[in-house]
Design an enzyme around this catalytic site. Structure first.
Site, PDB file in Angstrom:
ATOM      1  N   ASP A 101     -10.696   3.341   4.320  1.00 39.09           N
ATOM      2  CA  ASP A 101     -11.061   1.919   4.277  1.00 39.09           C
ATOM      3  C   ASP A 101     -12.574   1.733   4.301  1.00 39.09           C
ATOM      4  OD1 ASP A 101      -9.154  -0.039   3.929  1.00 39.09           O
ATOM      5  OD2 ASP A 101      -8.545  -0.108   6.025  1.00 39.09           O
ATOM      6  N   GLN A 126      -4.453  -1.005   9.712  1.00 39.15           N
ATOM      7  CA  GLN A 126      -4.278  -2.305   9.069  1.00 39.15           C
ATOM      8  C   GLN A 126      -4.784  -3.425   9.974  1.00 39.15           C
ATOM      9  OE1 GLN A 126      -3.445  -2.848   5.959  1.00 39.15           O
ATOM     10  NE2 GLN A 126      -3.568  -5.061   6.149  1.00 39.15           N
ATOM     11  N   LYS A 149       0.843  -1.206   0.000  1.00 40.84           N
ATOM     12  CA  LYS A 149       0.000   0.000   0.000  1.00 40.84           C
ATOM     13  C   LYS A 149       0.870   1.246   0.000  1.00 40.84           C
ATOM     14  CE  LYS A 149      -3.819  -2.157   2.462  1.00 40.84           C
ATOM     15  NZ  LYS A 149      -4.691  -2.165   3.635  1.00 40.84           N
TER      16      LYS A 149
HETATM   17  N1  LIG Z   1      -7.395  -2.171   7.109  1.00 43.79           N
HETATM   18  C1  LIG Z   1      -7.499  -3.206   6.253  1.00 43.79           C
HETATM   19  N2  LIG Z   1      -6.991  -4.390   6.604  1.00 43.79           N
HETATM   20  C2  LIG Z   1      -7.113  -5.436   5.742  1.00 43.79           C
HETATM   21  C3  LIG Z   1      -7.724  -5.273   4.479  1.00 43.79           C
HETATM   22  C4  LIG Z   1      -8.241  -4.004   4.149  1.00 43.79           C
HETATM   23  O1  LIG Z   1      -8.827  -3.780   3.063  1.00 43.79           O
HETATM   24  N3  LIG Z   1      -8.110  -2.988   5.059  1.00 43.79           N
HETATM   25  N4  LIG Z   1      -7.745  -6.332   3.561  1.00 43.79           N
HETATM   26  C5  LIG Z   1      -6.937  -7.521   3.815  1.00 43.79           C
HETATM   27  C6  LIG Z   1      -5.518  -7.450   3.370  1.00 43.79           C
HETATM   28  N5  LIG Z   1      -5.233  -6.554   2.266  1.00 43.79           N
HETATM   29  C7  LIG Z   1      -5.197  -5.231   2.479  1.00 43.79           C
HETATM   30  O2  LIG Z   1      -5.005  -4.746   3.559  1.00 43.79           O
HETATM   31  C8  LIG Z   1      -4.774  -7.053   1.000  1.00 43.79           C
HETATM   32  C9  LIG Z   1      -4.720  -8.390   0.733  1.00 43.79           C
HETATM   33  C10 LIG Z   1      -4.179  -8.853  -0.483  1.00 43.79           C
HETATM   34  C11 LIG Z   1      -3.691  -7.960  -1.416  1.00 43.79           C
HETATM   35  C12 LIG Z   1      -3.023  -8.391  -2.673  1.00 43.79           C
HETATM   36  O3  LIG Z   1      -2.650  -7.570  -3.486  1.00 43.79           O
HETATM   37  N6  LIG Z   1      -2.818  -9.664  -2.861  1.00 43.79           N
HETATM   38  C13 LIG Z   1      -2.077 -10.150  -4.002  1.00 43.79           C
HETATM   39  C14 LIG Z   1      -1.091 -11.201  -3.556  1.00 43.79           C
HETATM   40  C15 LIG Z   1      -0.052 -10.641  -2.672  1.00 43.79           C
HETATM   41  C16 LIG Z   1       0.775 -11.763  -2.047  1.00 43.79           C
HETATM   42  O4  LIG Z   1       0.379 -12.263  -0.995  1.00 43.79           O
HETATM   43  O5  LIG Z   1       1.789 -12.121  -2.660  1.00 43.79           O
HETATM   44  C17 LIG Z   1      -3.009 -10.784  -4.998  1.00 43.79           C
HETATM   45  O6  LIG Z   1      -4.103 -11.226  -4.609  1.00 43.79           O
HETATM   46  O7  LIG Z   1      -2.615 -10.867  -6.153  1.00 43.79           O
HETATM   47  C18 LIG Z   1      -3.770  -6.624  -1.139  1.00 43.79           C
HETATM   48  C19 LIG Z   1      -4.309  -6.173   0.044  1.00 43.79           C
HETATM   49  C20 LIG Z   1      -6.893  -7.800   5.312  1.00 43.79           C
HETATM   50  N7  LIG Z   1      -6.604  -6.649   6.071  1.00 43.79           N
END
Ligand SMILES: Nc1nc2c(c(=O)[nH]1)N[C@@H](CN(C=O)c1ccc(C(=O)N[C@@H](CCC(=O)O)C(=O)O)cc1)CN2
Length: 240
Positions: free
Chosen positions: A73, A50, A6
């Site tokens: 968020d 987060q 992020k």
């Molecule tokens: N405050 C927050 N916490 C969490 C959120 C959120 O939206 N707000 N969501 C999830 C985790 N998350 C963002 O925080 C998130 C999860 C996955 C990805 C992502 O880009 N994944 C990639 C793979 C990355 C890897 O693991 O190698 C993909 O799917 O291609 C971005 C953001 C929980 N917490």
């Protein structure tokens, strides 16, 4: 790693990022003080906490310290209320990203039967609300749903956000359905989702990959929300 991703996206978008990292044993009071400081800072347009948090912390009351205009968020009670009423506000990033994916792929939602599996505050509940706003006939299924397979098999759009690796297979999917996999799991063979995507190729018409599907869209929508919040900060007539 998600925080690092992020922060990188924020900088790439030409925004300034301010990161506060607290120790694992931080108290509710310490985290609250940190949020309050950022909330009061006129140079900060958006704040996110987060998740998940360590067990000693109460996430809901901490999130609610974020002013609604800086809630990038979309997880405060105030933002959730606006969404529930279908009113204008910042919306949770993962569900907004799913709507963007459906739009860009030309998947109609009006009158479609959308089934969301999982009722979390982060994904399932706001996802169902957004689909409802898009005129889908929406069913929210969860761990106590009787005969999940029978319910999911009626879905034109199936959104899976359960946190259970490989829960959904061909028996759950109606031929021609659009399947959105919100889950992400690290396994010895690599990253995988809540859906056994490899078994659905000849059944689903569209399916999001893991990785490279909903995850990156979550970060993209965070950038969009932050831009919106910054516009409000700089235009005092904003709704919040
Ligand atoms: N405050 C927050 N916490 C969490 C959120 C959120 O939206 N707000 N969501 C999830 C985790 N998350 C963002 O925080 C998130 C999860 C996955 C990805 C992502 O880009 N994944 C990639 C793979 C990355 C890897 O693991 O190698 C993909 O799917 O291609 C971005 C953001 C929980 N917490």
């Amino acid at each position: 790693m998600y925080v690092a991703n992020k922060r990188r996206s924020v900088r790439e978008a030409g925004m300034r990022d301010v990161h506060r990292s607290l120790p694992q044993g931080a108290t509710q009071k310490q985290v609250a003080a940190c949020i309050d400081e950022l909330a009061a800072d006129p140079h900060i347009s958006g704040i996110l906490l987060q998740l998940p948090l360590p067990g000693q912390l109460d996430a809901a009351s901490l999130i609610d310290r974020i002013p609604v205009g800086k809630d990038v968020d979309g997880l405060t009670t105030a933002s959730a209320g606006l969404l529930a009423r279908g009113e204008y506000g910042l919306r949770p990033c993962t569900p907004s990203g799913v709507i963007e994916l459906l739009n860009s792929a030309g998947v109609p939602t009006k009158g479609a039967h959308a089934v969301v599996v999982g009722r979390s505050q982060l994904v399932g509940r706001p996802m169902a609300q957004l689909l409802l706003l898009r005129d889908a006939t929406t069913t929210l299924a969860h761990r106590h749903t009787t005969d999940l397979t029978a319910v999911t098999r009626t879905a034109d759009i199936l959104v899976v956000a359960t946190g259970i690796c490989g829960l959904i297979g061909p028996e759950h999917v109606k031929p021609g359905a659009t399947v959105i996999d919100v889950g992400i799991h690290r396994t010895p063979t690599g990253l995988t989702g809540d859906v056994r995507a490899g078994e659905l190729n000849s059944i689903a018409s569209l399916i999001t990959p893991v990785p490279g599907g909903v995850g990156p869209m979550t970060i993209a929508m965070l950038m969009a929300n932050t831009l919106q919040a910054a516009r409000w900060t700089h235009h005092p007539a904003h709704p919040h």
